[in-house]
Design a protein around this motif. Structure first.
Motif, PDB file in Angstrom:
ATOM      1  N   SER A   1     -11.259 -11.676   2.441  1.00 25.21           N
ATOM      2  CA  SER A   1     -10.012 -10.996   2.074  1.00 25.21           C
ATOM      3  C   SER A   1      -8.871 -11.982   1.848  1.00 25.21           C
ATOM      4  CB  SER A   1      -9.622  -9.962   3.128  1.00 25.21           C
ATOM      5  OG  SER A   1      -9.412 -10.593   4.374  1.00 25.21           O
ATOM      6  N   TRP A   2      -8.864 -13.103   2.576  1.00 23.03           N
ATOM      7  CA  TRP A   2      -7.791 -14.075   2.393  1.00 23.03           C
ATOM      8  C   TRP A   2      -7.800 -14.658   0.979  1.00 23.03           C
ATOM      9  CZ3 TRP A   2      -8.727 -19.105   1.088  1.00 23.03           C
ATOM     10  CH2 TRP A   2      -9.996 -19.620   1.359  1.00 23.03           C
ATOM     11  N   VAL A   3      -8.979 -14.762   0.362  1.00 23.06           N
ATOM     12  CA  VAL A   3      -9.069 -15.285  -1.001  1.00 23.06           C
ATOM     13  C   VAL A   3      -8.397 -14.307  -1.966  1.00 23.06           C
ATOM     14  CG1 VAL A   3     -10.643 -15.897  -2.894  1.00 23.06           C
ATOM     15  CG2 VAL A   3     -11.138 -16.644  -0.555  1.00 23.06           C
ATOM     16  N   ARG A   4      -8.686 -13.018  -1.802  1.00 18.26           N
ATOM     17  CA  ARG A   4      -8.035 -12.016  -2.662  1.00 18.26           C
ATOM     18  C   ARG A   4      -6.525 -12.010  -2.448  1.00 18.26           C
ATOM     19  NH1 ARG A   4     -11.327  -9.423  -5.843  1.00 18.26           N
ATOM     20  NH2 ARG A   4     -13.443  -9.023  -5.174  1.00 18.26           N
ATOM     21  N   HIS A   5      -6.082 -12.131  -1.207  1.00 17.44           N
ATOM     22  CA  HIS A   5      -4.639 -12.163  -0.929  1.00 17.44           C
ATOM     23  C   HIS A   5      -3.978 -13.396  -1.542  1.00 17.44           C
ATOM     24  CE1 HIS A   5      -4.596  -8.642   1.592  1.00 17.44           C
ATOM     25  NE2 HIS A   5      -5.574  -9.131   2.326  1.00 17.44           N
ATOM     26  N   GLU A   6      -4.673 -14.532  -1.475  1.00 16.50           N
ATOM     27  CA  GLU A   6      -4.149 -15.765  -2.052  1.00 16.50           C
ATOM     28  C   GLU A   6      -3.969 -15.615  -3.571  1.00 16.50           C
ATOM     29  OE1 GLU A   6      -6.595 -19.522  -2.212  1.00 16.50           O
ATOM     30  OE2 GLU A   6      -5.273 -19.982  -0.530  1.00 16.50           O
TER      31      GLU A   6
ATOM     32  N   GLY B   1      -3.663 -12.762  -5.176  1.00 13.54           N
ATOM     33  CA  GLY B   1      -2.614 -11.759  -5.353  1.00 13.54           C
ATOM     34  C   GLY B   1      -1.225 -12.352  -5.233  1.00 13.54           C
ATOM     35  N   ALA B   2      -1.057 -13.294  -4.313  1.00 15.81           N
ATOM     36  CA  ALA B   2       0.244 -13.952  -4.145  1.00 15.81           C
ATOM     37  C   ALA B   2       0.601 -14.767  -5.386  1.00 15.81           C
ATOM     38  CB  ALA B   2       0.225 -14.846  -2.914  1.00 15.81           C
ATOM     39  N   ARG B   3      -0.375 -15.412  -5.984  1.00 14.74           N
ATOM     40  CA  ARG B   3      -0.118 -16.171  -7.213  1.00 14.74           C
ATOM     41  C   ARG B   3       0.269 -15.230  -8.356  1.00 14.74           C
ATOM     42  NH1 ARG B   3      -5.037 -18.931  -5.480  1.00 14.74           N
ATOM     43  NH2 ARG B   3      -4.390 -20.848  -4.482  1.00 14.74           N
ATOM     44  N   TYR B   4      -0.450 -14.126  -8.481  1.00 18.10           N
ATOM     45  CA  TYR B   4      -0.134 -13.151  -9.531  1.00 18.10           C
ATOM     46  C   TYR B   4       1.276 -12.596  -9.333  1.00 18.10           C
ATOM     47  CZ  TYR B   4      -5.250 -13.134 -10.135  1.00 18.10           C
ATOM     48  OH  TYR B   4      -6.563 -13.479 -10.313  1.00 18.10           O
ATOM     49  N   ALA B   5       1.639 -12.330  -8.097  1.00 19.82           N
ATOM     50  CA  ALA B   5       2.979 -11.798  -7.805  1.00 19.82           C
ATOM     51  C   ALA B   5       4.053 -12.823  -8.162  1.00 19.82           C
ATOM     52  CB  ALA B   5       3.078 -11.411  -6.330  1.00 19.82           C
TER      53      ALA B   5
ATOM     54  N   CYS C   1      -8.417 -16.142 -17.839  1.00 17.12           N
ATOM     55  CA  CYS C   1      -7.995 -14.918 -17.147  1.00 17.12           C
ATOM     56  C   CYS C   1      -9.071 -14.291 -16.268  1.00 17.12           C
ATOM     57  CB  CYS C   1      -7.513 -13.889 -18.160  1.00 17.12           C
ATOM     58  SG  CYS C   1      -8.807 -13.256 -19.256  1.00 17.12           S
ATOM     59  N   GLY C   2     -10.312 -14.716 -16.415  1.00 17.80           N
ATOM     60  CA  GLY C   2     -11.377 -14.136 -15.599  1.00 17.80           C
ATOM     61  C   GLY C   2     -11.497 -12.648 -15.831  1.00 17.80           C
ATOM     62  N   SER C   3     -11.581 -11.901 -14.763  1.00 19.86           N
ATOM     63  CA  SER C   3     -11.786 -10.454 -14.861  1.00 19.86           C
ATOM     64  C   SER C   3     -10.510  -9.678 -15.186  1.00 19.86           C
ATOM     65  CB  SER C   3     -12.403  -9.930 -13.566  1.00 19.86           C
ATOM     66  OG  SER C   3     -11.549 -10.212 -12.477  1.00 19.86           O
ATOM     67  N   GLY C   4      -9.390 -10.376 -15.369  1.00 15.29           N
ATOM     68  CA  GLY C   4      -8.175  -9.733 -15.856  1.00 15.29           C
ATOM     69  C   GLY C   4      -7.215  -9.194 -14.815  1.00 15.29           C
ATOM     70  N   LEU C   5      -7.458  -9.448 -13.549  1.00 16.70           N
ATOM     71  CA  LEU C   5      -6.567  -8.923 -12.518  1.00 16.70           C
ATOM     72  C   LEU C   5      -5.136  -9.427 -12.691  1.00 16.70           C
ATOM     73  CD1 LEU C   5      -8.918  -9.337  -9.431  1.00 16.70           C
ATOM     74  CD2 LEU C   5      -8.166  -7.180 -10.431  1.00 16.70           C
ATOM     75  N   GLY C   6      -4.978 -10.722 -12.907  1.00 17.45           N
ATOM     76  CA  GLY C   6      -3.644 -11.281 -13.100  1.00 17.45           C
ATOM     77  C   GLY C   6      -3.009 -10.803 -14.387  1.00 17.45           C
ATOM     78  N   SER C   7      -3.797 -10.765 -15.460  1.00 19.31           N
ATOM     79  CA  SER C   7      -3.288 -10.304 -16.758  1.00 19.31           C
ATOM     80  C   SER C   7      -2.734  -8.894 -16.644  1.00 19.31           C
ATOM     81  CB  SER C   7      -4.416 -10.311 -17.796  1.00 19.31           C
ATOM     82  OG  SER C   7      -5.083 -11.540 -17.826  1.00 19.31           O
ATOM     83  N   ALA C   8      -3.461  -8.036 -15.959  1.00 16.15           N
ATOM     84  CA  ALA C   8      -3.018  -6.654 -15.764  1.00 16.15           C
ATOM     85  C   ALA C   8      -1.735  -6.611 -14.934  1.00 16.15           C
ATOM     86  CB  ALA C   8      -4.114  -5.838 -15.095  1.00 16.15           C
ATOM     87  N   ALA C   9      -1.650  -7.464 -13.925  1.00 16.14           N
ATOM     88  CA  ALA C   9      -0.435  -7.517 -13.105  1.00 16.14           C
ATOM     89  C   ALA C   9       0.765  -7.921 -13.951  1.00 16.14           C
ATOM     90  CB  ALA C   9      -0.623  -8.496 -11.943  1.00 16.14           C
ATOM     91  N   PHE C  10       0.557  -8.873 -14.869  1.00 16.21           N
ATOM     92  CA  PHE C  10       1.659  -9.319 -15.730  1.00 16.21           C
ATOM     93  C   PHE C  10       2.076  -8.196 -16.683  1.00 16.21           C
ATOM     94  CE2 PHE C  10      -0.670 -13.657 -15.483  1.00 16.21           C
ATOM     95  CZ  PHE C  10      -0.305 -13.798 -14.150  1.00 16.21           C
ATOM     96  N   ALA C  11       1.104  -7.491 -17.228  1.00 15.42           N
ATOM     97  CA  ALA C  11       1.398  -6.368 -18.126  1.00 15.42           C
ATOM     98  C   ALA C  11       2.178  -5.283 -17.385  1.00 15.42           C
ATOM     99  CB  ALA C  11       0.111  -5.807 -18.716  1.00 15.42           C
ATOM    100  N   GLU C  12       1.735  -4.967 -16.181  1.00 15.28           N
ATOM    101  CA  GLU C  12       2.410  -3.931 -15.378  1.00 15.28           C
ATOM    102  C   GLU C  12       3.804  -4.358 -14.943  1.00 15.28           C
ATOM    103  OE1 GLU C  12      -0.758  -1.215 -13.082  1.00 15.28           O
ATOM    104  OE2 GLU C  12      -0.697  -3.283 -12.372  1.00 15.28           O
TER     105      GLU C  12
ATOM    106  N   ARG D   1     -16.233 -17.504  -9.973  1.00 14.98           N
ATOM    107  CA  ARG D   1     -15.247 -16.558 -10.497  1.00 14.98           C
ATOM    108  C   ARG D   1     -14.954 -15.460  -9.483  1.00 14.98           C
ATOM    109  NH1 ARG D   1     -14.249 -16.499 -15.858  1.00 14.98           N
ATOM    110  NH2 ARG D   1     -15.295 -18.099 -17.020  1.00 14.98           N
ATOM    111  N   LEU D   2     -13.733 -14.989  -9.534  1.00 14.07           N
ATOM    112  CA  LEU D   2     -13.330 -13.860  -8.707  1.00 14.07           C
ATOM    113  C   LEU D   2     -13.411 -12.616  -9.575  1.00 14.07           C
ATOM    114  CD1 LEU D   2     -12.160 -12.819  -6.018  1.00 14.07           C
ATOM    115  CD2 LEU D   2      -9.909 -13.202  -6.975  1.00 14.07           C
ATOM    116  N   GLY D   3     -14.568 -11.964  -9.559  1.00 14.36           N
ATOM    117  CA  GLY D   3     -14.755 -10.751 -10.337  1.00 14.36           C
ATOM    118  C   GLY D   3     -14.213  -9.546  -9.603  1.00 14.36           C
ATOM    119  N   LEU D   4     -14.154  -8.447 -10.302  1.00 13.31           N
ATOM    120  CA  LEU D   4     -13.614  -7.226  -9.694  1.00 13.31           C
ATOM    121  C   LEU D   4     -14.481  -6.725  -8.554  1.00 13.31           C
ATOM    122  CD1 LEU D   4     -12.552  -5.461 -12.994  1.00 13.31           C
ATOM    123  CD2 LEU D   4     -11.074  -6.568 -11.320  1.00 13.31           C
TER     124      LEU D   4
END
Length: 116
Positions: free
Chosen positions: A13-18, A20-24, A40-51, A4-7
């Motif tokens: 860093s390339w994994v986080r960028h990858e 992030g690109a999917r969330y975008a 959703c895991g730790s919710g990073l993507g969910s939060a991006a969608f909400a924002e 899992r990709l936790g907070l």
């Protein structure tokens, strides 16, 4: 590397960028829509969608720990985190506009059932 990709996960860093690109990419399609974020895991993507202007985001993960982490970090009026198996999401038929499942199917034993 962790499953899992936790907070606070230590990953290149390339994994986080990858991720992030999917969330975008998904975020560009959520405005005024009801969105499900399966696994959703730790919710990073969910939060991006909400924002990004989703009308509402229903975010699910099998891990209670991941859901608790997400709830403790993200608190938007249009976002709800719940523990559930993505093969049996507690949703009514035709109740969502957009279904996101990033980094999910490759971890499922019953992947064909997930697609159904």
């Amino acid at each position: 590397m962790a499953e899992r990709l936790g907070l606070k996960s230590r990953v290149p860093s390339w994994v986080r960028h990858e991720h992030g690109a999917r969330y975008a990419f998904v975020s560009a399609h959520v405005r005024s829509r009801t969105v499900v974020d399966a696994a959703c895991g730790s919710g990073l993507g969910s939060a991006a969608f909400a924002e990004a202007g989703a009308a509402f985001v229903e975010a699910f993960d099998l891990s209670e720990m991941a859901i608790q982490e997400a709830k403790s970090r993200f608190n938007f009026h249009n976002l709800r985190f719940r523990q559930a198996d993505c093969l049996q999401l507690p949703l009514q038929d035709r109740s969502i506009d957009l279904f996101a499942a990033l980094e999910t199917i490759e971890h499922l034993e019953k992947d064909s059932l997930f697609l159904e």
